[in-house]
Design an enzyme around this catalytic site. Structure first.
Site, PDB file in Angstrom:
ATOM      1  N   ARG A  47       0.845  -1.210   0.000  1.00 34.75           N
ATOM      2  CA  ARG A  47       0.000   0.000   0.000  1.00 34.75           C
ATOM      3  C   ARG A  47       0.872   1.249   0.000  1.00 34.75           C
ATOM      4  O   ARG A  47       0.537   2.258  -0.609  1.00 34.75           O
ATOM      5  CB  ARG A  47      -0.953   0.010   1.206  1.00 34.75           C
ATOM      6  CG  ARG A  47      -1.681   1.348   1.366  1.00 34.75           C
ATOM      7  CD  ARG A  47      -2.985   1.262   2.152  1.00 34.75           C
ATOM      8  NE  ARG A  47      -2.857   0.605   3.424  1.00 34.75           N
ATOM      9  CZ  ARG A  47      -2.291   1.149   4.523  1.00 34.75           C
ATOM     10  NH1 ARG A  47      -1.814   2.381   4.483  1.00 34.75           N
ATOM     11  NH2 ARG A  47      -2.220   0.457   5.637  1.00 34.75           N
ATOM     12  N   TYR A  99     -16.586  18.169 -15.215  1.00 32.99           N
ATOM     13  CA  TYR A  99     -16.879  16.732 -15.277  1.00 32.99           C
ATOM     14  C   TYR A  99     -17.845  16.367 -14.142  1.00 32.99           C
ATOM     15  O   TYR A  99     -17.594  16.692 -12.981  1.00 32.99           O
ATOM     16  CB  TYR A  99     -15.587  15.922 -15.169  1.00 32.99           C
ATOM     17  CG  TYR A  99     -15.834  14.463 -14.915  1.00 32.99           C
ATOM     18  CD1 TYR A  99     -16.439  13.667 -15.882  1.00 32.99           C
ATOM     19  CD2 TYR A  99     -15.516  13.879 -13.699  1.00 32.99           C
ATOM     20  CE1 TYR A  99     -16.706  12.328 -15.644  1.00 32.99           C
ATOM     21  CE2 TYR A  99     -15.774  12.545 -13.457  1.00 32.99           C
ATOM     22  CZ  TYR A  99     -16.369  11.773 -14.432  1.00 32.99           C
ATOM     23  OH  TYR A  99     -16.645  10.460 -14.183  1.00 32.99           O
ATOM     24  N   ASP A 171      -7.303  19.768 -14.465  1.00 31.53           N
ATOM     25  CA  ASP A 171      -7.659  18.428 -14.945  1.00 31.53           C
ATOM     26  C   ASP A 171      -7.235  18.358 -16.409  1.00 31.53           C
ATOM     27  O   ASP A 171      -7.809  19.019 -17.274  1.00 31.53           O
ATOM     28  CB  ASP A 171      -9.166  18.215 -14.777  1.00 31.53           C
ATOM     29  CG  ASP A 171      -9.610  16.785 -15.103  1.00 31.53           C
ATOM     30  OD1 ASP A 171      -8.942  16.133 -15.929  1.00 31.53           O
ATOM     31  OD2 ASP A 171     -10.628  16.345 -14.548  1.00 31.53           O
ATOM     32  N   LYS A 196      -8.919   7.091 -19.151  1.00 35.06           N
ATOM     33  CA  LYS A 196      -9.229   7.599 -20.484  1.00 35.06           C
ATOM     34  C   LYS A 196      -8.035   7.355 -21.420  1.00 35.06           C
ATOM     35  O   LYS A 196      -7.780   6.230 -21.790  1.00 35.06           O
ATOM     36  CB  LYS A 196      -9.625   9.075 -20.386  1.00 35.06           C
ATOM     37  CG  LYS A 196     -10.637   9.361 -19.250  1.00 35.06           C
ATOM     38  CD  LYS A 196     -11.970   8.673 -19.436  1.00 35.06           C
ATOM     39  CE  LYS A 196     -12.884   8.698 -18.217  1.00 35.06           C
ATOM     40  NZ  LYS A 196     -13.135   9.981 -17.585  1.00 35.06           N
TER      41      LYS A 196
HETATM   42  C1  LIG Z   1     -13.568  10.440 -16.400  1.00 32.14           C
HETATM   43  C2  LIG Z   1     -13.084  11.758 -15.910  1.00 32.14           C
HETATM   44  C3  LIG Z   1     -12.711  11.941 -14.562  1.00 32.14           C
HETATM   45  C4  LIG Z   1     -12.897  10.869 -13.503  1.00 32.14           C
HETATM   46  O1  LIG Z   1     -12.168   9.742 -13.717  1.00 32.14           O
HETATM   47  P1  LIG Z   1     -12.550   8.255 -13.247  1.00 32.14           P
HETATM   48  O2  LIG Z   1     -11.347   7.508 -13.650  1.00 32.14           O
HETATM   49  O3  LIG Z   1     -13.797   7.862 -13.962  1.00 32.14           O
HETATM   50  O4  LIG Z   1     -12.757   8.284 -11.769  1.00 32.14           O
HETATM   51  C5  LIG Z   1     -12.206  13.175 -14.196  1.00 32.14           C
HETATM   52  N1  LIG Z   1     -12.103  14.178 -15.083  1.00 32.14           N
HETATM   53  C6  LIG Z   1     -12.460  14.053 -16.374  1.00 32.14           C
HETATM   54  C7  LIG Z   1     -12.302  15.200 -17.300  1.00 32.14           C
HETATM   55  C8  LIG Z   1     -12.966  12.839 -16.833  1.00 32.14           C
HETATM   56  O5  LIG Z   1     -13.349  12.718 -18.119  1.00 32.14           O
END
Ligand SMILES: *Cc1c(COP(=O)(O)O)cnc(C)c1O
Length: 377
Positions: A47, A99, A171, A196
């Protein structure tokens, strides 16, 4: 070194014992100590750290040009680590266009915990500046944004944050470090959903925070990873490191496809606005041209026939998968408001597309036949 080289080499070296070029997966949760109870290597308990996570974090830090990367089990876990590193009573500025998962995180988890949050239009720097209070500690940007592909000025936002004694987290999920470097533009943290483009094959959930400096807040984010324990599994880290090697290739192809698809959609009478920063009439086009090295591979379109037309178009595609999320090698299409569910503020006529690496002619042909099928009675 260039992105293409870092993507292949950062965080990797042949195994010193076996010589294996491809990394192994270290599933062990515990790491043995010598007869004096001293650690024999860099690890103790998985961890706290483990070889696969270490390699992934090293690669991500180098790609984003940060001093350290902190990997998590999901993108929202990465967001949560940044927000929980603040203190109750602190004020956060977040964009109106955000988001949906991060909006839920702010409203349902962080507000009861004690953060004060104001949502403002992040494309308007004067509005952001006016919303700063003496308690403001963090500006949270998302650019390009989900799902309207709004572009906000990272350098301008960093300036506002730093003048106020706050930090800027950006982000960078949609752009990836290949197309945009928030830390070089002045942001203090780049935050990612690794689910993503980093994963790129729609088969792993993960997240990461990359820091520009080893500041006290950075140490609290690292501490949150270890102490709250939202860590990614060794296999997920291995999958991500494997996928990162092809990130520059995938992004290049996906971005080129997205530009062509966006241009095609603007010629279609049934389609109203196309939201893609690579189109010259997009409100963020000039800014995107300055702060990005490409416009990304997510686009949205608005159907003139409203929600029924949007649902119909989505129902008629054959090649695109009807699914949420983005960043994978396969093209996806969704009626965004349906995916976001109750409380969604996304226009009902909006369709979001994640463009994959298929041949562009096949993608255009599929949307062309779907648009034709929509016209039939
Ligand atoms: C999908 C997404 C997230 C969150 O990510 P997860 O892996 O689904 O928890 C955060 N910011 C953006 C822009 C996203 O498209």
């Amino acid at each position: 070194m260039h992105f293409e080289t870092l993507a292949v080499h950062a965080g990797r070296k042949p195994d010193p014992v076996s010589g294996a070029v491809a990394p192994g997966i270290t599933l062990s949760t515990v790491f043995a100590r010598d007869v004096d109870s001293q650690a024999m290597g860099d690890y103790n308990y998985a961890r706290v750290d483990n070889p696969n996570r270490h390699a992934l974090e090293s690669c991500l830090a180098q790609l984003e040009g940060g001093v350290t990367a902190v990997a998590f089990s999901s993108g929202v876990a990465a967001s949560a680590a940044v927000l929980f590193a603040l203190r109750p009573g602190d004020h956060v500025l977040a964009p109106l266009e955000l988001y949906v998962g991060n909006r839920l995180l702010l409203n349902n988890e962080l507000t009861p915990w004690g953060l004060q949050i104001s949502f403002v239009d992040f494309t308007d720097l004067d509005a952001v500046r006016a919303a700063v209070t003496p308690a403001t500690r963090l500006l949270w940007a998302e650019t390009p944004s989900n799902p309207l592909l709004e572009v906000s000025d990272i350098a301008g936002l960093a300036d506002i944050a730093h003048t106020a004694g706050a930090v800027l987290a950006a982000d960078n999920t949609f752009a990836t470090p290949i197309l945009q470097s928030p830390l070089a533009l002045g942001a203090d943290y780049a935050v990612h959903s690794s689910s993503k483009y980093f994963g790129g094959h729609s088969d792993v959930i993960g997240g990461a925070v990359i820091a520009r400096e080893d500041a006290p807040l950075t140490q609290r984010i690292r501490s949150h990873q270890i102490t709250a324990g939202g860590i990614p599994a060794p296999f997920d880290c291995w999958l991500l490191l494997r996928s990162l090697a092809t990130l520059p290739l995938r992004i290049r192809t996906q971005t080129a496809n997205a530009q062509r698809l966006a241009e095609f959609l603007t010629t279609q009478p049934a389609v109203g606005r196309v939201h893609y920063p690579g189109l010259p009439d997009h409100p963020g086009h000039t800014l995107a041209s300055q702060q990005m090295r490409g416009y990304g591979a997510v686009l949205s379109l608005r159907m003139r026939g409203g929600k029924p037309a949007a649902l119909q178009l989505v129902s008629k595609v054959r090649l695109f998968a009807r699914a949420t999320s983005l960043g994978g090698v396969e093209s996806l299409i969704e009626h965004r408001a349906s995916s976001e569910g109750p409380g969604s503020t996304t226009p009902e006529n909006l369709i979001r597309i994640s463009v994959g690496i298929e041949h562009i002619d096949d993608l255009i042909e599929d949307l062309r036949q779907a648009l034709v099928a929509c016209m039939e009675p």
